[in-house]
Motif scaffolding. Structure first.
Motif, PDB file in Angstrom:
ATOM      1  N   ALA A  59      36.254  72.265  46.190  1.00  0.00           N
ATOM      2  CA  ALA A  59      36.208  72.695  44.861  1.00  0.00           C
ATOM      3  C   ALA A  59      37.282  72.304  44.067  1.00  0.00           C
ATOM      4  O   ALA A  59      37.135  71.854  42.961  1.00  0.00           O
ATOM      5  N   SER A  60      38.555  72.041  44.758  1.00  0.00           N
ATOM      6  CA  SER A  60      39.555  71.691  43.751  1.00  0.00           C
ATOM      7  C   SER A  60      40.469  70.691  44.450  1.00  0.00           C
ATOM      8  O   SER A  60      41.637  70.214  43.937  1.00  0.00           O
ATOM      9  N   GLY A  61      40.208  70.052  45.821  1.00  0.00           N
ATOM     10  CA  GLY A  61      41.141  69.230  46.339  1.00  0.00           C
ATOM     11  C   GLY A  61      40.942  67.861  45.807  1.00  0.00           C
ATOM     12  O   GLY A  61      39.598  67.477  45.245  1.00  0.00           O
ATOM     13  N   PRO A  62      41.532  66.639  46.246  1.00  0.00           N
ATOM     14  CA  PRO A  62      41.188  65.498  46.012  1.00  0.00           C
ATOM     15  C   PRO A  62      40.361  64.667  46.535  1.00  0.00           C
ATOM     16  O   PRO A  62      39.572  63.732  46.111  1.00  0.00           O
ATOM     17  N   ARG A  71      38.298  56.185  48.519  1.00  0.00           N
ATOM     18  CA  ARG A  71      37.619  56.740  49.943  1.00  0.00           C
ATOM     19  C   ARG A  71      37.521  55.924  50.908  1.00  0.00           C
ATOM     20  O   ARG A  71      37.513  56.254  52.085  1.00  0.00           O
ATOM     21  N   ALA A  72      36.741  54.878  50.539  1.00  0.00           N
ATOM     22  CA  ALA A  72      36.354  53.783  51.416  1.00  0.00           C
ATOM     23  C   ALA A  72      37.542  53.274  52.166  1.00  0.00           C
ATOM     24  O   ALA A  72      37.565  52.897  53.245  1.00  0.00           O
ATOM     25  N   ARG A  73      38.490  52.817  51.498  1.00  0.00           N
ATOM     26  CA  ARG A  73      39.947  52.490  52.169  1.00  0.00           C
ATOM     27  C   ARG A  73      40.351  53.513  53.193  1.00  0.00           C
ATOM     28  O   ARG A  73      40.777  53.295  53.805  1.00  0.00           O
ATOM     29  N   CYS A  74      40.056  54.821  52.685  1.00  0.00           N
ATOM     30  CA  CYS A  74      40.706  55.975  53.497  1.00  0.00           C
ATOM     31  C   CYS A  74      39.823  55.872  54.898  1.00  0.00           C
ATOM     32  O   CYS A  74      40.457  55.921  56.117  1.00  0.00           O
ATOM     33  N   LEU A  75      38.801  55.587  54.620  1.00  0.00           N
ATOM     34  CA  LEU A  75      38.031  55.596  56.003  1.00  0.00           C
ATOM     35  C   LEU A  75      38.112  54.348  56.894  1.00  0.00           C
ATOM     36  O   LEU A  75      38.214  54.286  58.108  1.00  0.00           O
ATOM     37  N   LEU A  76      38.548  53.372  56.069  1.00  0.00           N
ATOM     38  CA  LEU A  76      39.087  51.943  56.864  1.00  0.00           C
ATOM     39  C   LEU A  76      40.357  52.335  57.607  1.00  0.00           C
ATOM     40  O   LEU A  76      40.516  51.780  58.678  1.00  0.00           O
ATOM     41  N   ARG A  77      41.335  52.868  57.059  1.00  0.00           N
ATOM     42  CA  ARG A  77      42.467  53.485  57.387  1.00  0.00           C
ATOM     43  C   ARG A  77      42.551  54.263  58.745  1.00  0.00           C
ATOM     44  O   ARG A  77      43.189  54.028  59.540  1.00  0.00           O
ATOM     45  N   LEU A 188      39.986  67.871  68.912  1.00  0.00           N
ATOM     46  CA  LEU A 188      41.305  68.096  68.330  1.00  0.00           C
ATOM     47  C   LEU A 188      42.112  67.001  68.055  1.00  0.00           C
ATOM     48  O   LEU A 188      42.802  66.854  67.187  1.00  0.00           O
ATOM     49  N   ALA A 189      42.012  66.046  68.970  1.00  0.00           N
ATOM     50  CA  ALA A 189      42.906  64.895  68.933  1.00  0.00           C
ATOM     51  C   ALA A 189      42.476  64.152  67.805  1.00  0.00           C
ATOM     52  O   ALA A 189      43.356  63.448  67.104  1.00  0.00           O
ATOM     53  N   LEU A 190      41.256  63.645  67.540  1.00  0.00           N
ATOM     54  CA  LEU A 190      40.659  62.748  66.511  1.00  0.00           C
ATOM     55  C   LEU A 190      41.097  63.568  65.076  1.00  0.00           C
ATOM     56  O   LEU A 190      41.527  63.025  64.391  1.00  0.00           O
ATOM     57  N   VAL A 191      40.796  64.789  65.054  1.00  0.00           N
ATOM     58  CA  VAL A 191      41.299  65.423  63.792  1.00  0.00           C
ATOM     59  C   VAL A 191      42.829  65.468  63.640  1.00  0.00           C
ATOM     60  O   VAL A 191      43.327  64.878  62.295  1.00  0.00           O
ATOM     61  N   ASP A 192      43.766  65.498  64.564  1.00  0.00           N
ATOM     62  CA  ASP A 192      45.140  65.215  64.539  1.00  0.00           C
ATOM     63  C   ASP A 192      45.435  63.661  63.952  1.00  0.00           C
ATOM     64  O   ASP A 192      46.065  63.434  63.041  1.00  0.00           O
ATOM     65  N   ILE A 193      44.504  62.769  64.574  1.00  0.00           N
ATOM     66  CA  ILE A 193      44.737  61.362  64.229  1.00  0.00           C
ATOM     67  C   ILE A 193      44.504  60.997  62.683  1.00  0.00           C
ATOM     68  O   ILE A 193      45.244  60.448  61.983  1.00  0.00           O
ATOM     69  N   LEU A 194      43.283  61.801  62.121  1.00  0.00           N
ATOM     70  CA  LEU A 194      42.886  61.428  60.724  1.00  0.00           C
ATOM     71  C   LEU A 194      44.076  62.360  59.957  1.00  0.00           C
ATOM     72  O   LEU A 194      44.109  61.599  58.831  1.00  0.00           O
ATOM     73  N   ALA A 197      46.880  59.943  59.319  1.00  0.00           N
ATOM     74  CA  ALA A 197      46.354  58.677  58.903  1.00  0.00           C
ATOM     75  C   ALA A 197      46.126  59.058  57.152  1.00  0.00           C
ATOM     76  O   ALA A 197      45.675  58.197  56.494  1.00  0.00           O
ATOM     77  N   GLY A 198      46.431  60.241  56.824  1.00  0.00           N
ATOM     78  CA  GLY A 198      46.368  60.825  55.381  1.00  0.00           C
ATOM     79  C   GLY A 198      45.251  61.611  55.101  1.00  0.00           C
ATOM     80  O   GLY A 198      44.932  61.599  53.763  1.00  0.00           O
ATOM     81  N   LEU A 199      44.287  62.159  56.013  1.00  0.00           N
ATOM     82  CA  LEU A 199      43.274  63.096  55.363  1.00  0.00           C
ATOM     83  C   LEU A 199      43.837  64.341  54.844  1.00  0.00           C
ATOM     84  O   LEU A 199      44.733  64.739  55.207  1.00  0.00           O
ATOM     85  N   PRO A 200      43.503  64.472  53.644  1.00  0.00           N
ATOM     86  CA  PRO A 200      43.981  65.785  52.813  1.00  0.00           C
ATOM     87  C   PRO A 200      43.907  66.945  53.573  1.00  0.00           C
ATOM     88  O   PRO A 200      42.990  67.301  54.291  1.00  0.00           O
ATOM     89  N   GLU A 201      44.737  68.022  53.227  1.00  0.00           N
ATOM     90  CA  GLU A 201      44.544  69.353  53.713  1.00  0.00           C
ATOM     91  C   GLU A 201      43.254  70.119  53.488  1.00  0.00           C
ATOM     92  O   GLU A 201      42.825  69.852  52.252  1.00  0.00           O
TER      93      GLU A 201
END
Length: 394
Positions: A59-62, A71-77, A188-194, A197-201
């Protein structure tokens, strides 16, 4: 508890309040029966908190508001970050679900590709202007749904998660993931990696636990779509729960895959392909070749060739590169498979190969192994021909 864990296993599924009751679940290495680590099952309150956080992030996040190219650059990262941790992920998933490391490595090496593929789709403008009569402009626009729930199975936990998660994130959705209660570690490990790598809260949350957690997630009023891979009953329950609020659902369920062998092929060649189809992932796959319909002229030769191939399969510790067949996921699943084999014998099948528990070294004696098994002379009325066995049984 086994302390030989990689840093990737230290992810925490939920943050509980001090007074919240928790059931702690032991995560087992099916090759040895030993505990890898423990994970707290999420409470219903925590499922609601996870959905609420994902809803707030939508609703209010980036994330949903980012330009598509960003967003595409984020996925590549994300893809690069996952690739940097692949060896640790290979080891962790093999220890958690017992699939031989050679199979795990071949499968999980494709995970970064899903993020790169969806980044490529995202960077390509796919909205369309559609032809129509009159002074009107008709166009198609793609937009995120909201909070998506992803429920993943034990047999391919990371690959199936990546396939759905990368698409959901590319479109701007936020996500709550519920992995199988038996294999949560690489999720759990994958989400920590994301996150690193800059995935917003709040964009991706994980809830752990069994049926109760899955039911709450599928029935939650703020979940816009459920993607589920699992058994037929779980898929039916998810369809009913989402239908009540007209939410969307995509379900990949079980099966009883038939393979037809005609008499114009060398039965030994056919048996090679049949052995891979039947015994890859110890038969724990919805696309496993679990039953074979063989033309009569080559039937005996095919059964003999498949039985010889099954007997030659190397069973052992899945972390060793020479191992071709690992354990089943749990003692419950092993016992179910053995009961189905027994039922087949009682109904008249002939055990042409396997049929029991292999003789293994002492360090694997408590693992959940079943021999590669060939049951011959079955009829379509028999239980083994009708039920999905989900084990190394052809």
């Amino acid at each position: 508890m086994n302390e030989n864990t990689t840093p990737l296993t230290d992810a925490v599924a939920t943050t509980a309040s001090d007074d919240a009751p928790h059931r702690v679940r032991a995560i087992i290495n099916p090759a040895t029966g030993e505990v890898i680590r423990t994970v707290a099952d999420s409470t219903i309150v925590e499922v609601d908190e996870a959905v609420r956080a994902a809803r707030a992030a939508f609703a209010s996040g980036p994330w949903p508001r980012m330009p598509r190219s960003e967003r595409a650059r984020c996925l590549l990262r994300f893809a690069d970050a996952i690739e940097a941790h692949t060896e640790a992920l290979f080891q962790l998933e093999t220890r958690n679900n017992g699939r031989p490391i050679t199979e795990t490595r071949a499968q999980l090496s494709r995970v970064p590709e899903w993020f790169r593929y969806n980044a490529g789709l995202l960077a390509t403008q796919r909205d369309a202007v559609l032809p129509g009569d009159g002074p009107y402009l008709t166009y198609q626009r793609r937009s995120p749904l909201g909070v998506c729930g992803i429920i993943t199975p034990f047999n391919h936990p990371l690959l199936i998660l990546a396939r759905s998660l990368s698409a959901a994130l590319a479109t701007g959705n936020t996500v709550v993931v519920k992995p199988s209660e038996m294999t949560p570690l690489t999720t759990l490990a994958l989400v920590d990696i994301l996150r690193e790598a800059g995935l917003p809260e709040g964009v991706v949350r994980v809830v752990t636990g069994g049926r109760e957690v899955g039911e709450r997630l599928t029935g939650h009023p703020d979940i816009a779509k459920i993607t589920l891979t699992g058994g037929t009953e779980a898929g039916r329950a998810a369809a009913v729960a989402t239908a009540a609020r007209f939410a969307r659902v995509t379900a990949e369920l079980g099966g009883k895959t038939p393979i037809v062998v005609f008499d114009d092929i060398d039965p030994r060649v056919a048996a090679e392909g049949a052995a891979f189809a039947a015994f890859v992932a110890a038969g724990q796959s919805c696309v496993a070749g679990s039953r074979f319909l063989v033309q009569r002229r080559v039937y005996d030769d095919f059964v003999e060739a498949l039985s010889a191939r099954a007997t030659a399969i190397r069973i052992g510790d899945p972390v060793r590169p020479e191992t071709q067949l690992g354990p089943l996921i749990s003692d419950v699943q092993r016992d179910k498979v053995l009961r189905l084999i027994t039922a087949g014998v009682e109904e008249g099948v002939r055990v042409a190969a396997g049929g029991g528990v292999p003789d293994l070294p002492a360090e694997l004696a408590s693992g959940y192994y079943v021999q590669p098994t060939v049951l011959a002379d079955a009829t379509m009325s028999m239980t083994v021909a009708r039920e999905e066995i989900f084990g190394p049984v052809a």
